[in-house]
Structure formats: C-alpha cells, structure tokens
Design a protein around this motif. Structure first.
Motif, PDB file in Angstrom:
ATOM      1  N   SER A  72      30.465  35.337  37.206  1.00 28.78           N
ATOM      2  CA  SER A  72      29.867  34.000  37.343  1.00 28.78           C
ATOM      3  C   SER A  72      28.437  34.130  37.858  1.00 28.78           C
ATOM      4  O   SER A  72      28.046  35.176  38.388  1.00 28.78           O
ATOM      5  CB  SER A  72      30.680  33.175  38.344  1.00 28.78           C
ATOM      6  N   ASP A  73      27.655  33.060  37.728  1.00 25.85           N
ATOM      7  CA  ASP A  73      26.297  33.061  38.278  1.00 25.85           C
ATOM      8  C   ASP A  73      26.312  33.362  39.776  1.00 25.85           C
ATOM      9  O   ASP A  73      25.477  34.113  40.281  1.00 25.85           O
ATOM     10  CB  ASP A  73      25.632  31.692  38.060  1.00 25.85           C
ATOM     11  N   GLU A  74      27.260  32.765  40.475  1.00 25.18           N
ATOM     12  CA  GLU A  74      27.306  32.905  41.933  1.00 25.18           C
ATOM     13  C   GLU A  74      27.580  34.348  42.344  1.00 25.18           C
ATOM     14  O   GLU A  74      27.111  34.801  43.385  1.00 25.18           O
ATOM     15  CB  GLU A  74      28.402  32.003  42.524  1.00 25.18           C
ATOM     16  N   ALA A  75      28.357  35.077  41.522  1.00 27.64           N
ATOM     17  CA  ALA A  75      28.764  36.430  41.899  1.00 27.64           C
ATOM     18  C   ALA A  75      27.868  37.496  41.277  1.00 27.64           C
ATOM     19  O   ALA A  75      28.112  38.689  41.453  1.00 27.64           O
ATOM     20  CB  ALA A  75      30.214  36.670  41.465  1.00 27.64           C
ATOM     21  N   ILE A  82      37.524  46.488  51.324  1.00 30.11           N
ATOM     22  CA  ILE A  82      37.493  45.414  50.323  1.00 30.11           C
ATOM     23  C   ILE A  82      37.135  46.060  48.993  1.00 30.11           C
ATOM     24  O   ILE A  82      36.071  46.671  48.858  1.00 30.11           O
ATOM     25  CB  ILE A  82      36.453  44.343  50.705  1.00 30.11           C
ATOM     26  N   VAL A  83      38.051  45.966  48.027  1.00 30.54           N
ATOM     27  CA  VAL A  83      37.862  46.653  46.745  1.00 30.54           C
ATOM     28  C   VAL A  83      37.590  45.625  45.652  1.00 30.54           C
ATOM     29  O   VAL A  83      38.482  44.880  45.243  1.00 30.54           O
ATOM     30  CB  VAL A  83      39.100  47.502  46.382  1.00 30.54           C
ATOM     31  N   THR A  84      36.345  45.594  45.179  1.00 34.61           N
ATOM     32  CA  THR A  84      36.025  44.671  44.080  1.00 34.61           C
ATOM     33  C   THR A  84      35.710  45.433  42.799  1.00 34.61           C
ATOM     34  O   THR A  84      35.285  44.853  41.813  1.00 34.61           O
ATOM     35  CB  THR A  84      34.815  43.776  44.457  1.00 34.61           C
ATOM     36  N   ARG A 100      44.055  47.793  52.084  1.00 28.86           N
ATOM     37  CA  ARG A 100      43.233  47.643  50.898  1.00 28.86           C
ATOM     38  C   ARG A 100      43.299  46.191  50.431  1.00 28.86           C
ATOM     39  O   ARG A 100      44.378  45.670  50.166  1.00 28.86           O
ATOM     40  CB  ARG A 100      43.799  48.592  49.832  1.00 28.86           C
ATOM     41  N   TYR A 101      42.137  45.546  50.343  1.00 33.95           N
ATOM     42  CA  TYR A 101      42.109  44.154  49.875  1.00 33.95           C
ATOM     43  C   TYR A 101      41.468  44.136  48.501  1.00 33.95           C
ATOM     44  O   TYR A 101      40.260  44.311  48.357  1.00 33.95           O
ATOM     45  CB  TYR A 101      41.325  43.274  50.855  1.00 33.95           C
ATOM     46  N   ASP A 102      42.298  43.940  47.483  1.00 35.42           N
ATOM     47  CA  ASP A 102      41.795  43.996  46.116  1.00 35.42           C
ATOM     48  C   ASP A 102      41.389  42.624  45.600  1.00 35.42           C
ATOM     49  O   ASP A 102      42.100  41.639  45.808  1.00 35.42           O
ATOM     50  CB  ASP A 102      42.880  44.578  45.185  1.00 35.42           C
ATOM     51  N   VAL A 103      40.267  42.619  44.901  1.00 34.92           N
ATOM     52  CA  VAL A 103      39.784  41.400  44.255  1.00 34.92           C
ATOM     53  C   VAL A 103      39.705  41.711  42.767  1.00 34.92           C
ATOM     54  O   VAL A 103      39.368  42.841  42.389  1.00 34.92           O
ATOM     55  CB  VAL A 103      38.390  41.018  44.804  1.00 34.92           C
ATOM     56  N   GLN A 104      40.028  40.730  41.949  1.00 35.17           N
ATOM     57  CA  GLN A 104      39.957  40.978  40.504  1.00 35.17           C
ATOM     58  C   GLN A 104      38.547  41.438  40.122  1.00 35.17           C
ATOM     59  O   GLN A 104      37.552  40.859  40.553  1.00 35.17           O
ATOM     60  CB  GLN A 104      40.320  39.700  39.740  1.00 35.17           C
ATOM     61  N   TRP A 105      38.495  42.496  39.291  1.00 33.83           N
ATOM     62  CA  TRP A 105      37.200  43.048  38.885  1.00 33.83           C
ATOM     63  C   TRP A 105      36.386  41.988  38.152  1.00 33.83           C
ATOM     64  O   TRP A 105      36.893  41.374  37.204  1.00 33.83           O
ATOM     65  CB  TRP A 105      37.400  44.271  37.984  1.00 33.83           C
ATOM     66  N   GLY A 106      35.159  41.815  38.589  1.00 36.84           N
ATOM     67  CA  GLY A 106      34.296  40.799  37.977  1.00 36.84           C
ATOM     68  C   GLY A 106      34.105  39.608  38.911  1.00 36.84           C
ATOM     69  O   GLY A 106      33.236  38.777  38.700  1.00 36.84           O
ATOM     70  N   GLU A 107      34.937  39.560  39.982  1.00 39.24           N
ATOM     71  CA  GLU A 107      34.781  38.480  40.966  1.00 39.24           C
ATOM     72  C   GLU A 107      34.284  39.049  42.286  1.00 39.24           C
ATOM     73  O   GLU A 107      34.500  40.213  42.584  1.00 39.24           O
ATOM     74  CB  GLU A 107      36.125  37.763  41.179  1.00 39.24           C
ATOM     75  N   ALA A 108      33.627  38.195  43.057  1.00 40.99           N
ATOM     76  CA  ALA A 108      33.200  38.580  44.396  1.00 40.99           C
ATOM     77  C   ALA A 108      34.304  38.230  45.383  1.00 40.99           C
ATOM     78  O   ALA A 108      35.152  37.382  45.094  1.00 40.99           O
ATOM     79  CB  ALA A 108      31.909  37.843  44.764  1.00 40.99           C
ATOM     80  N   VAL A 109      34.274  38.889  46.527  1.00 45.22           N
ATOM     81  CA  VAL A 109      35.314  38.611  47.525  1.00 45.22           C
ATOM     82  C   VAL A 109      34.973  37.310  48.263  1.00 45.22           C
ATOM     83  O   VAL A 109      33.800  36.968  48.441  1.00 45.22           O
ATOM     84  CB  VAL A 109      35.449  39.795  48.510  1.00 45.22           C
ATOM     85  N   SER A 110      36.002  36.615  48.700  1.00 42.99           N
ATOM     86  CA  SER A 110      35.803  35.378  49.457  1.00 42.99           C
ATOM     87  C   SER A 110      35.795  35.690  50.952  1.00 42.99           C
ATOM     88  O   SER A 110      36.769  36.236  51.485  1.00 42.99           O
ATOM     89  CB  SER A 110      36.942  34.406  49.139  1.00 42.99           C
TER      90      SER A 110
END
Lengths: 384, 384
Positions: free
Chosen positions: A290-293, A85-87, A107-117
């Motif tokens: 975000s606050d959550e991430a 998981i690449v964040t 490879r599971y990419d997440v947009q930089w700045g977000e947490a993975v779901s």
C-alpha cells in the motif's frame, strides 16, 4: 544494446558515484598512521546526522549481517527472551541469528507486503513481559515495506524497558532517521544501499541505554565486540584492520550527502518512490504494498497477467537493466526495483520507459508511454 | 537532481565507456619501448575496418582540426585551386584553413540544414576544371546533416582527377564508411565523437592516389607531415611523442567495436536517430533536417514556439542533461542532441522523457509521454 552498459536498479548494491569510485582508487595508507586517524576524525561527525544521533557511529568492516549479529551478541544476555518482528526475509534473518545463539525468540509474523502495526506490538508486549529486546526491520528489502519505526520505538518504550534494535540496512541514508529522538537503541546499516558504496562496511549506532546493557553483558564476542570499536573510535582508530578504500569512499559519500542536503536527499527518494508507483498504477500493474507501507528506496510489483521472471530476463538481456526478483515464497511472484543512493528521478524515467518497452516485448498489452507520463506528472508536481 | 550526475548528450565529446576509462588509467609506458610498439601493432589492423580501408590509419596527437589541417597542407600544392563544400560551421573551417595558407578556394555553400546535391557538385566541377581537390564534410555537426559522401566521391572522380578529402569527425565509427570502395582520398576523424575517447587524437587515412600527390607536394610541414607518420607507423612507431593513455583507450574502443560488431554499431546509431526524430515528430516540434539528410549521430531541432536556450538551461540546471545550441546564425534558433558512441536506445528513451518533462516546465504545451511512446514504438519495430 551496449554490451558494457548496465543499469543497476536492484535494492543494493547500488551504482557508485564516479567521484566515490575515483576517491576509492587512491593509493593505500597505513591503517595505524596519522592519515587514517585524520580520515576517521573527518568521518565521525558527518555520520551522526545520517543516523540522527549524537553518539559516535561505529564502523565495522563486514557486511550488514555482521552488523546485525553484532547487535544481537552485544545486546542480548544469554538468558533473555527477545521479540523479532518479521515482515519479510530480513526480519527472518534476525530470527536465524538469534536461534544460532539459542536465544528464546518470540516471532511476530506479518504478511509479506504489509507493515507491522504498532498497536499490535503494544498488545503483544503487554502479553509477554519477559521480552528484553525488540528487533525490527526499517525497510524490508524483500517486499519494499517501510515499517513505522518511530511509532514502534514509542510503543516499545511505553510498554517495556526492552531495547529496540533496528535493521536499517536498505534505507538509512535515503530516509529521515532520528535515532535519538525516536528512541532507537541500536541502529545498523550497510554501505552498499543508500550509502552509495560497495559492500564491505557496516555501521552500528548504539544508544546510552544500550551501552549500559552491553557493558553488563557476559556473552563472548571478539571481532564483533562493539565496545572495542567504541573505545578505538574515541581515539579515531579501529580495533582491527579497516577497509581503507571504503573509508576513502565513505568520506566522499558523506560530503555528497552534506552538499545535496539531507532533506533534499530524503525528498529525492520520496519522489523516486512516488514516480515509480504512479507509473505502475497508470499501467494498471499491481503494486505489492500500500502507499502507507511503501519504502522510498525499493518498490515491489506483483503482476497478475505476466511472468515477473520473463520481464526481468528481457530487461537484463536486451537493455542491461538489472532488477530483483522475489525471495522465498514470493520467488517468481514479484519483481523489485531499487531507487536509492546514486539514483535520480531522471533514472526513474529511464527505468520506466525501458520497462514499458520490455513489457511490450513479452506481449503484455499496455499503452506505451503511459507509465512514463505518470512519472513525469508526479515529478512536475514539485518544483524540480 | 543529483549534483554529480550528468548526461552528456552533445555531439562530442561523448561519454567514455567505463572499461575505456579504466584502461586509460594504466601506468604510463615509455613511448619508445616495446610495449608501445606492441600497442600500435594491435591497434593498426583494428582501425582499418572502421575507415573501410586497407591503408594504415595514421594517428596524430591533436584535435580533429589538426587532422583537417594535415589533409590540407599535405595534399594541396601551393598553386592549386580547391573546392570546399560548405554545409555548416565545419565546412567553413576547411575554408578558413585553406585561406590561412592562401589557397584559392572555390566555396560551394548549401543552406544550413540541407545536404549537398551530388548533381550540383558535378555541374560545378564541370564548370571549374582548375579544381584539384574537393573538400566535404561527412556529418556536419552544426546542423546534424549527413552529406552523401559515397555519391560525392563518385561525381568527383567521374568529372575530375581531383582528390576527394572528407572530414568524418562527428560520424566515423558510428556509420558505415567505405573509404577504399567509395573513393575517398583522405578521411579524417577525431577521438571524441563516435570513437568514444576523450579528445586528443586525430586519425587520418590516405589513399594511394593521395600518397602520390603528397609525395610530390613541396608545401612545408613538420608536426603535420603525414609521410613521417606513415613511415613510423610501418614500424609500429610514431614520429613524435604519442598520447599514450589515449592509445590505451583506443585499443579498448576498437575491441568494443569488434565485439559489438560494426554492423550492429551502425544499426544502433540509425536506431537512435530514428527514435529521436520520431519523438520530436510526435511532439510536433520541427526538426531542422529532412529524413534523407539526417545524420545518425546528431539531431538538430528547430522549435517554432519556444526558446531553445530556455529549454537547454532547464535541461542542464534541473536534470544535468547537456545538449548543444546552435552555431553562428543558428545560435538561439536550434538545439542539438548527440546520440553517438557510448550511447544506447535506453539513453535516448531517458533523454526524450527528460526533455518532455523540461518542455512542460518552460510552459510548452505537449502531451507528456507522447514522444517517449514514439521512440519506444520505433525501437519495438526491430527485434532489440
């Protein structure tokens, strides 16, 4: 203004507590002598609660990357497929290590700045039953994102029999981590982040499930062979020459964490995060996450009307305040403030009040003191 | 919030720069060896500009009081009358030393918090032609008052042939001091204030005029006999065992002062004074002294609607920030903030932002961030 004065507010290495600095300057001892055995015996039980494990936490002399590579070479069989998981930049590092060993990487990419779901990962795992190991980053240092490790561990174990391996380098010691109850199989961290030491040690904790996999693994490893560390540590020893001065320091760090109380340590880090975020919100300067991430150890700020590098240069040259820039495609787009380890709300107040002054100097129109006030108000919400 | 973290903002001792701390931990050397001669030879020329003198500055192992007593016993003949200008607790100390030696003391008291008027001293000296020595305090640590030493030296020499002896303990090194051109005859300071060292050394500079008086003096002195220090220092030595580790540190301090530049050092101290005063003014909390009488090294605050001790207790217990209280009749009435030596505008920003938070905690109604803003604005007025 004082040439020698520096405020190290990067996401590691962090300032070294004076008592740790002092204890590290003790005279050397022989690493095969009883003194070293005694030192390791003292350290062993104190490391466990930091990781939330009943397992012995292995100590390798090396940087965090050595620990990450040890996890890969010990736990991944030559013919297995893995999910990374690449964040951000450090998820990317897991990929690079796996590719070096020609491991088949999903490879599971997440947009930089977000947490993975976690739900997305559950779905991905259901679609890819060949995955035998899942790699995730707890705190993604490059973006200040904290990934939901507890929830990820849950979906991994619910959907697969894969091992769940976590890079905890930039947060373990600064945030609650319950390796055993959450179901992390290998948890890695380094010495130079929330552990308040110079770089040079990496810590690797391994679950019983993971040990069974490691025992069966035929991939060669010598310096990074975790079994050697486990077997020697059982006798309060190390397979190779340990970095003794860092072990002196580690004992003191663990005493400090024990004396402050781990819950208080974690609350302090949450507070520093909340203060930092409140300050930039009050100044109307965008946060990357975000606050959550958001991680309790590092905050990334993404200005929209001034240059991050201009601010960082003034902070360093005029105030001795070191911050971090962005990595890879975020270079020049963000700046990052580390608030972990030997760092307090009082340090955050100073950091914010310096940054406000520096913002003014680079011509960014802000109301001086407004960010400081927001940080003060955040601090006053609890009984400090 | 971090048990080990302390912010020492008392008017001495002050924080020790890390490079000084490191150099002081060097292995000991023999005090009659060439290494010590070399060390003293390096130190001698570097001390002179700090005092503004061409004379060798004598170095005694002892506290500032030892230096003050040395001035008294070396320069005051048994049958002479002296004038002591008392603007606070440390003027008072000169009186006590003189009284111990049964010296006839004319005591000129000034209300605590005010500086002495040179005109008043001129008039006093005209009325008391028997006075052979005048004692004054440069920075009165107990009130944060800076007395007009240059002007005092002028009126002393214009009206009398008395020696002018100055206690410069809590400011020399942090403020311009021109002993030779102003006409100070003996200037004393300690190591633990603007000189950034632990306590343990006292520095005594003596004018040619004063040496002539000292040569004639019949009062006995052994450890405090300044002639012995002068004669030995001429050969890069000391009459008695010197505090070697402090000499190691002193060399580094002098290098630091040289590298920053004395003018810059003095401007930094003025800036820290201005920032501190602007902050309390913005918060509408009374300062003890006027702008004209304020020292660049220590600021006294005299609250009118909260208890100074309540604030100090919270600062210490909750934030690790040490301030000083009042002395003698000002006990409980004022609190004092040291801003000298290894202290920067960034430290002042932190101190103010912590104090604002603590004021809120003790129930004092203030606008958070307002003092910090005033300090930031003061700093931004110059090109930091």
């Amino acid at each position: 203004m004082l040439p020698e004065q520096t405020f190290l507010r990067i996401p590691g290495p962090t300032p070294i507590p004076p008592s740790v600095q002092r204890t590290m300057s003790q005279p050397m001892i022989g690493h095969r002598n009883q003194e070293t055995k005694d030192l390791l015996q003292t350290i062993k039980p104190k490391l466990k609660p930091v990781f939330g494990t009943e397992q012995d936490v292995l100590i390798l002399s090396g940087s965090g990357t050595a620990g990450l590579e040890a996890a890969v070479v010990n736990a991944v069989q030559p013919d297995e497929a893995v999910l990374v998981i690449v964040t951000g930049a450090f998820g990317d590092r897991f990929v690079k290590i796996c590719e070096e060993y020609e491991i088949a990487v999903h490879r599971y990419d997440v947009q930089w700045g977000e947490a993975v779901s976690p739900e997305a990962i559950a779905a991905y795992l259901a679609d890819h039953p060949d995955i035998k190991t899942v790699f995730a980053t707890y705190c993604e240092t490059s973006t200040g994102v904290l990934n939901p490790i507890k929830e990820l561990a849950h979906v991994v174990h619910q959907n697969t029999d894969a091992l769940f391996i976590v890079d905890g380098v930039s947060c373990v010691g600064g945030i609650q981590t319950e390796m055993d109850t959450w179901g992390i199989d290998i948890l890695v961290t380094g010495s130079q982040k929330a552990m308040m030491l110079p770089a040079g040690l990496t810590f690797v904790a391994v679950s019983e499930r993971a040990w069974r996999v490691i025992e069966e693994n035929e991939r060669p490893a010598f310096y990074l062979d975790l079994k050697r560390y486990r077997d020697q540590l059982a006798n309060n020893s190390t397979p190779f020459t340990p970095a003794i001065s860092l072990l002196f320091g580690l004992e003191q760090v663990l005493t400090m964490l024990e004396e402050e109380g781990l819950n208080q340590v974690y609350e302090r880090h949450q507070m520093m995060k909340d203060m930092t975020r409140a300050a930039f919100r009050a100044l109307d300067i965008p946060l990357l996450t975000s606050d959550e991430a958001a991680s309790p150890t590092v905050t990334a700020i993404k200005p929209n009307d001034f240059k991050a590098e201009a601010l960082r240069n003034i902070l360093k040259s005029k105030f001795g305040l070191a911050t971090a820039g962005g990595q890879q495609h975020l270079k020049g787009q963000i700046f990052r403030i580390g608030h972990m380890g030997y760092c307090s709300p009082a340090d955050v107040l100073q950091t914010i009040s310096i940054i406000e002054t520096a913002l003014h100097k680079i011509g960014k129109s802000i109301e001086l003191g407004k960010g400081t006030k927001a940080a003060q108000e955040t601090l006053l919400k609890v009984d400090v």
